[in-house]
Structures are given as C-alpha cells and as structure tokens.
Design a protein around this motif. Structure first.
Motif, PDB file in Angstrom:
ATOM      1  N   ARG A  25       0.847  -1.196   0.000  1.00 35.85           N
ATOM      2  CA  ARG A  25       0.000   0.000   0.000  1.00 35.85           C
ATOM      3  C   ARG A  25       0.886   1.252   0.000  1.00 35.85           C
ATOM      4  O   ARG A  25       1.344   1.694   1.062  1.00 35.85           O
ATOM      5  N   PRO A  26       1.138   1.867  -1.161  1.00 37.58           N
ATOM      6  CA  PRO A  26       2.019   3.047  -1.225  1.00 37.58           C
ATOM      7  C   PRO A  26       1.576   4.190  -0.329  1.00 37.58           C
ATOM      8  O   PRO A  26       2.409   4.880   0.265  1.00 37.58           O
ATOM      9  N   ASN A  27       0.274   4.406  -0.200  1.00 37.12           N
ATOM     10  CA  ASN A  27      -0.198   5.516   0.629  1.00 37.12           C
ATOM     11  C   ASN A  27       0.180   5.328   2.095  1.00 37.12           C
ATOM     12  O   ASN A  27       0.534   6.286   2.790  1.00 37.12           O
ATOM     13  N   LEU A  28       0.106   4.077   2.567  1.00 34.71           N
ATOM     14  CA  LEU A  28       0.489   3.802   3.949  1.00 34.71           C
ATOM     15  C   LEU A  28       1.993   3.978   4.146  1.00 34.71           C
ATOM     16  O   LEU A  28       2.438   4.478   5.186  1.00 34.71           O
ATOM     17  N   ILE A  29       2.767   3.547   3.157  1.00 31.29           N
ATOM     18  CA  ILE A  29       4.223   3.715   3.244  1.00 31.29           C
ATOM     19  C   ILE A  29       4.576   5.201   3.298  1.00 31.29           C
ATOM     20  O   ILE A  29       5.403   5.637   4.099  1.00 31.29           O
ATOM     21  N   ALA A  30       3.918   5.983   2.431  1.00 28.18           N
ATOM     22  CA  ALA A  30       4.197   7.419   2.396  1.00 28.18           C
ATOM     23  C   ALA A  30       3.877   8.077   3.731  1.00 28.18           C
ATOM     24  O   ALA A  30       4.632   8.924   4.231  1.00 28.18           O
ATOM     25  N   ARG A  31       2.764   7.689   4.339  1.00 29.64           N
ATOM     26  CA  ARG A  31       2.402   8.271   5.638  1.00 29.64           C
ATOM     27  C   ARG A  31       3.410   7.860   6.707  1.00 29.64           C
ATOM     28  O   ARG A  31       3.768   8.653   7.577  1.00 29.64           O
ATOM     29  N   ARG A  32       3.862   6.615   6.650  1.00 30.10           N
ATOM     30  CA  ARG A  32       4.849   6.147   7.617  1.00 30.10           C
ATOM     31  C   ARG A  32       6.167   6.905   7.460  1.00 30.10           C
ATOM     32  O   ARG A  32       6.813   7.277   8.446  1.00 30.10           O
ATOM     33  N   VAL A  33       6.569   7.145   6.223  1.00 27.19           N
ATOM     34  CA  VAL A  33       7.792   7.907   5.971  1.00 27.19           C
ATOM     35  C   VAL A  33       7.683   9.296   6.581  1.00 27.19           C
ATOM     36  O   VAL A  33       8.605   9.786   7.256  1.00 27.19           O
ATOM     37  N   ALA A  34       6.551   9.957   6.339  1.00 27.72           N
ATOM     38  CA  ALA A  34       6.364  11.308   6.878  1.00 27.72           C
ATOM     39  C   ALA A  34       6.336  11.309   8.398  1.00 27.72           C
ATOM     40  O   ALA A  34       6.792  12.260   9.040  1.00 27.72           O
ATOM     41  N   ASP A  35       5.832  10.215   9.006  1.00 30.67           N
ATOM     42  CA  ASP A  35       5.736  10.144  10.459  1.00 30.67           C
ATOM     43  C   ASP A  35       7.092   9.953  11.129  1.00 30.67           C
ATOM     44  O   ASP A  35       7.377  10.580  12.152  1.00 30.67           O
ATOM     45  N   ILE A  36       7.918   9.084  10.578  1.00 27.59           N
ATOM     46  CA  ILE A  36       9.148   8.716  11.289  1.00 27.59           C
ATOM     47  C   ILE A  36      10.360   9.506  10.838  1.00 27.59           C
ATOM     48  O   ILE A  36      11.400   9.469  11.514  1.00 27.59           O
ATOM     49  N   THR A  37      10.272  10.221   9.720  1.00 29.24           N
ATOM     50  CA  THR A  37      11.426  10.982   9.245  1.00 29.24           C
ATOM     51  C   THR A  37      11.497  12.295  10.003  1.00 29.24           C
ATOM     52  O   THR A  37      10.716  13.213   9.752  1.00 29.24           O
ATOM     53  N   LYS A  38      12.423  12.386  10.930  1.00 27.27           N
ATOM     54  CA  LYS A  38      12.549  13.605  11.730  1.00 27.27           C
ATOM     55  C   LYS A  38      13.106  14.757  10.900  1.00 27.27           C
ATOM     56  O   LYS A  38      12.785  15.913  11.136  1.00 27.27           O
ATOM     57  N   MET A  39      13.972  14.440   9.962  1.00 28.23           N
ATOM     58  CA  MET A  39      14.549  15.492   9.142  1.00 28.23           C
ATOM     59  C   MET A  39      13.500  16.020   8.172  1.00 28.23           C
ATOM     60  O   MET A  39      12.761  15.261   7.568  1.00 28.23           O
ATOM     61  N   ARG A  40      13.436  17.321   8.043  1.00 29.74           N
ATOM     62  CA  ARG A  40      12.560  17.967   7.083  1.00 29.74           C
ATOM     63  C   ARG A  40      13.409  18.851   6.182  1.00 29.74           C
ATOM     64  O   ARG A  40      14.472  19.320   6.555  1.00 29.74           O
ATOM     65  N   PHE A  41      12.913  19.088   4.987  1.00 27.07           N
ATOM     66  CA  PHE A  41      13.665  19.899   4.034  1.00 27.07           C
ATOM     67  C   PHE A  41      13.743  21.338   4.526  1.00 27.07           C
ATOM     68  O   PHE A  41      12.731  22.038   4.599  1.00 27.07           O
ATOM     69  N   ILE A  42      14.954  21.823   4.833  1.00 31.71           N
ATOM     70  CA  ILE A  42      15.092  23.241   5.106  1.00 31.71           C
ATOM     71  C   ILE A  42      14.934  24.010   3.804  1.00 31.71           C
ATOM     72  O   ILE A  42      14.622  25.201   3.806  1.00 31.71           O
ATOM     73  N   ALA A  43      15.136  23.327   2.667  1.00 27.97           N
ATOM     74  CA  ALA A  43      14.894  23.961   1.376  1.00 27.97           C
ATOM     75  C   ALA A  43      13.451  24.436   1.273  1.00 27.97           C
ATOM     76  O   ALA A  43      13.172  25.546   0.805  1.00 27.97           O
ATOM     77  N   ASP A  44      12.499  23.617   1.732  1.00 31.10           N
ATOM     78  CA  ASP A  44      11.093  24.004   1.705  1.00 31.10           C
ATOM     79  C   ASP A  44      10.803  25.128   2.687  1.00 31.10           C
ATOM     80  O   ASP A  44       9.886  25.923   2.475  1.00 31.10           O
ATOM     81  N   TYR A  45      11.566  25.189   3.772  1.00 31.19           N
ATOM     82  CA  TYR A  45      11.348  26.205   4.793  1.00 31.19           C
ATOM     83  C   TYR A  45      11.851  27.568   4.331  1.00 31.19           C
ATOM     84  O   TYR A  45      11.187  28.593   4.545  1.00 31.19           O
ATOM     85  N   LEU A  46      13.020  27.593   3.710  1.00 32.05           N
ATOM     86  CA  LEU A  46      13.599  28.867   3.282  1.00 32.05           C
ATOM     87  C   LEU A  46      13.069  29.330   1.931  1.00 32.05           C
ATOM     88  O   LEU A  46      12.958  30.533   1.689  1.00 32.05           O
ATOM     89  N   LEU A  47      12.762  28.385   1.053  1.00 30.70           N
ATOM     90  CA  LEU A  47      12.228  28.707  -0.275  1.00 30.70           C
ATOM     91  C   LEU A  47      10.741  28.348  -0.260  1.00 30.70           C
ATOM     92  O   LEU A  47      10.357  27.248  -0.656  1.00 30.70           O
ATOM     93  N   GLN A  48       9.910  29.260   0.200  1.00 25.15           N
ATOM     94  CA  GLN A  48       8.526  28.915   0.500  1.00 25.15           C
ATOM     95  C   GLN A  48       7.597  28.984  -0.699  1.00 25.15           C
ATOM     96  O   GLN A  48       6.452  28.537  -0.611  1.00 25.15           O
ATOM     97  N   GLY A  49       8.051  29.522  -1.824  1.00 30.46           N
ATOM     98  CA  GLY A  49       7.221  29.499  -3.023  1.00 30.46           C
ATOM     99  C   GLY A  49       7.086  28.074  -3.546  1.00 30.46           C
ATOM    100  O   GLY A  49       7.995  27.256  -3.410  1.00 30.46           O
ATOM    101  N   ARG A  50       5.941  27.762  -4.134  1.00 25.31           N
ATOM    102  CA  ARG A  50       5.695  26.434  -4.697  1.00 25.31           C
ATOM    103  C   ARG A  50       5.362  26.590  -6.172  1.00 25.31           C
ATOM    104  O   ARG A  50       4.373  27.221  -6.535  1.00 25.31           O
ATOM    105  N   PHE A  51       6.234  26.004  -7.015  1.00 21.83           N
ATOM    106  CA  PHE A  51       6.087  26.129  -8.458  1.00 21.83           C
ATOM    107  C   PHE A  51       5.868  24.764  -9.087  1.00 21.83           C
ATOM    108  O   PHE A  51       6.340  23.743  -8.570  1.00 21.83           O
ATOM    109  N   ASP A  52       5.172  24.756 -10.185  1.00 19.97           N
ATOM    110  CA  ASP A  52       4.894  23.525 -10.920  1.00 19.97           C
ATOM    111  C   ASP A  52       5.857  23.436 -12.095  1.00 19.97           C
ATOM    112  O   ASP A  52       5.805  24.255 -13.009  1.00 19.97           O
ATOM    113  N   ALA A  53       6.739  22.442 -12.043  1.00 18.79           N
ATOM    114  CA  ALA A  53       7.753  22.295 -13.089  1.00 18.79           C
ATOM    115  C   ALA A  53       7.292  21.305 -14.152  1.00 18.79           C
ATOM    116  O   ALA A  53       8.021  20.376 -14.513  1.00 18.79           O
TER     117      ALA A  53
END
Length: 304
Positions: A25-53
């Motif tokens: 179940r990919p959706n369950l795996i993705a949720r588990r990854v988000a739950d246990i991964t303590k590291m978060r992208f500082i890139a997303d924190y400092l570069l807060q704009g969201r663009f569609d590439a």
C-alpha cells in the motif's frame, strides 16, 4: 544537528502478514515515511514558493519590481485612470533533477525482525534524499544571494541584533517590500549564538529550554534563527523566506508512487518474487529557484 520537528511514533507490533500487506500500500508507506522521518527539508522552509515544473523545468522571473513604477494621480469625478505598463524581471530557466535511492528488505528480515528493517530502510532512504536536496538548495541560495553586509563582531546579543536591524532597514529603504527576518547559520555558528543569547538572557521565557530540548527554529529578538548541517557557507545569511524563492517540483505521476502531506519525498515499494524481498524506493523530482536575490544577504565579520 538536524533540522527537526517533534514526531509522534506509532505504537504496537505488526505481524509479518500485516507488514507484507503494508508494503503493498504506497499511501500507507508514504504516511509512515512522513511520520518517522525527523529530518525535514530546510529547502522548503527557506524557499517557500511552490512552483509547478511541468515538462521538466520552469521559466521564472527574477528581480521583478514590487511597485508599478509610477505614482498614483488624483482622479476627477468620471475621470479616467492613468495606465502604466509594468516592468518585468529577467526571465531565466531551471531544469528539474530526479534525486532517488533504493534499498532492499528481504522476507527473512521481515519474518525475523518485524517492522524494524522496514522502518530503517525507508528512514535512511528518506534522510539521504533530504540531505542531498537540501545541500543542493543551500548551494543555490549561497550562490544567488551574493550581496554582503559587514555585520561586525557578534560578541553580545545586542551587537548581533543591532547589525541585523541595520541590514533590515537598508533593504526596506530599497522600496522592494522585503522583510528579512530569518537568520540561517551553520550548526557550530548556531551553537555559539544560542549560547550568547542564553548568557545575555535574550531568549524569551518560552524558548528558555532551547539548549535542552533542541527545538528548531528559535524565535528570539524579533527574528527566526535556523540551522542545518547542509549549509556549509562561511557566512550566516539573513533572508526573507516569503520572497527569496521556491521549490519547483515536477509530478511524474508514475504508477505506484505516493507522498504524504507536504513532505516532498515520493516512495514506492517494488515486490521481487524471484529474490523474495522488497525494493524500497524514494525520490524527489525538483529544482530550487531563487527569484529575488536581494531577499537575502551574507553577514560577514561576525566572528562566529
């Protein structure tokens, strides 16, 4: 020191049968990854704009003026409003890259060790992707934010704040609508600054246990203080997170991939019946872009 947030860990033990179902179940795996991964992208924190590439890249404008370039005029009743043609910034392009990694978990490990090898595999893959994408983003920020400000020696909290407020005032005078309010430091620099703020009793009461709890980022003296091991520049940065730039992610819509919430890593589990195991895969297809270089400055001469 990693850029962390508090994480709650699910309790309970899964049977091997439940783990095999989980890995399908990919959706369950993705949720588990988000739950246990303590590291978060500082890139997303400092570069807060969201663009569609879409299409493998992005065209964007940099250095675009924030005002109309003309003063408003007094309008008589039923009078016409003056028309201005807005100046545009320089159009540049950036190409996305697909950063990914695989690991393998055997049926034997699942039967003998339960969820541990699964969690360890997806955690290490995700953290590696976070580390590398962040290092790329911080290199882009450091190269694009080329303006410098002589901050003087930061030997007291007052001296640090005085230099930062002076820089903020200089950028505000440009009339670009910039509000530089986030200081980015290497871990060793961050440790010195936090120690100085504690010694000078400059931390607010609610942040008084920062040195013990390690909570990041820290809000103090009207500024946000952030750190990441993925920033290796010699000088601290002062940036406006809202206007500095953004992350341009490309959604490939590949079968079997899933992500959870705003955590950028996409994950997939690939069953291999020949070897009797699972290939756990993580990826992020993205490119960091700095749209306004003046939304940041390098602080030189701090002595950190």
């Amino acid at each position: 020191m990693a850029y962390t947030y508090p994480v709650s860990h699910p309790s309970g033990t899964l049977t091997p049968e439940q783990l095999h179902l989980f890995l399908s179940r990919p959706n369950l795996i993705a949720r588990r990854v988000a739950d246990i991964t303590k590291m978060r992208f500082i890139a997303d924190y400092l570069l807060q704009g969201r663009f569609d590439a879409t299409g493998g890249g992005i065209f964007y404008e940099t250095g675009e003026p924030v005002d109309a370039g003309a003063d408003p005029e007094s309008i008589a009743p039923l009078g016409e409003f003056p028309l201005v043609v807005l100046d545009e910034g320089e159009v540049v392009s950036a190409k996305t890259d697909k950063w990914g990694l695989d690991t393998i978990v055997s049926d034997e490990k699942i039967a003998r060790q339960g969820r541990t090898p699964v969690d360890r595999g997806i955690l290490r893959v995700s953290n590696s992707i976070v580390r590398y994408v962040d290092s790329v983003a911080m290199a882009v920020i450091a190269s694009r934010v080329s303006s410098t400000f002589n901050a003087g020696a930061w030997d007291t909290a007052g001296a640090a704040v005085e230099s930062l407020i002076t820089l903020q005032a200089q950028r505000e005078e440009l009339g670009l609508g910039l509000e530089l309010d986030t200081v980015v430091l290497r871990p060793a620099q961050y440790a010195k600054v936090i120690g100085m703020l504690i010694d000078d009793k400059a931390l607010p009461r609610e942040s008084g246990a920062t040195a013990v709890q390690g909570n990041l980022p820290v809000d103090a003296l009207g500024l946000t203080w952030a750190t990441t091991p993925h920033f290796q520049g010699p000088n601290p940065l002062l940036v406006d997170r809202d206007q500095l730039g953004g992350m341009a992610d490309e959604k490939l819509n590949s079968p079997g991939y899933a992500s959870a919430g705003d955590f950028g890593v996409e994950v997939k589990s690939i069953r291999d019946d020949d070897t009797e195991g699972y290939k756990l895969r993580g990826r992020r297809v993205t490119v960091p872009v700095v749209t306004e270089p003046l939304a940041g400055a390098q602080l030189v001469g701090t002595g950190l």
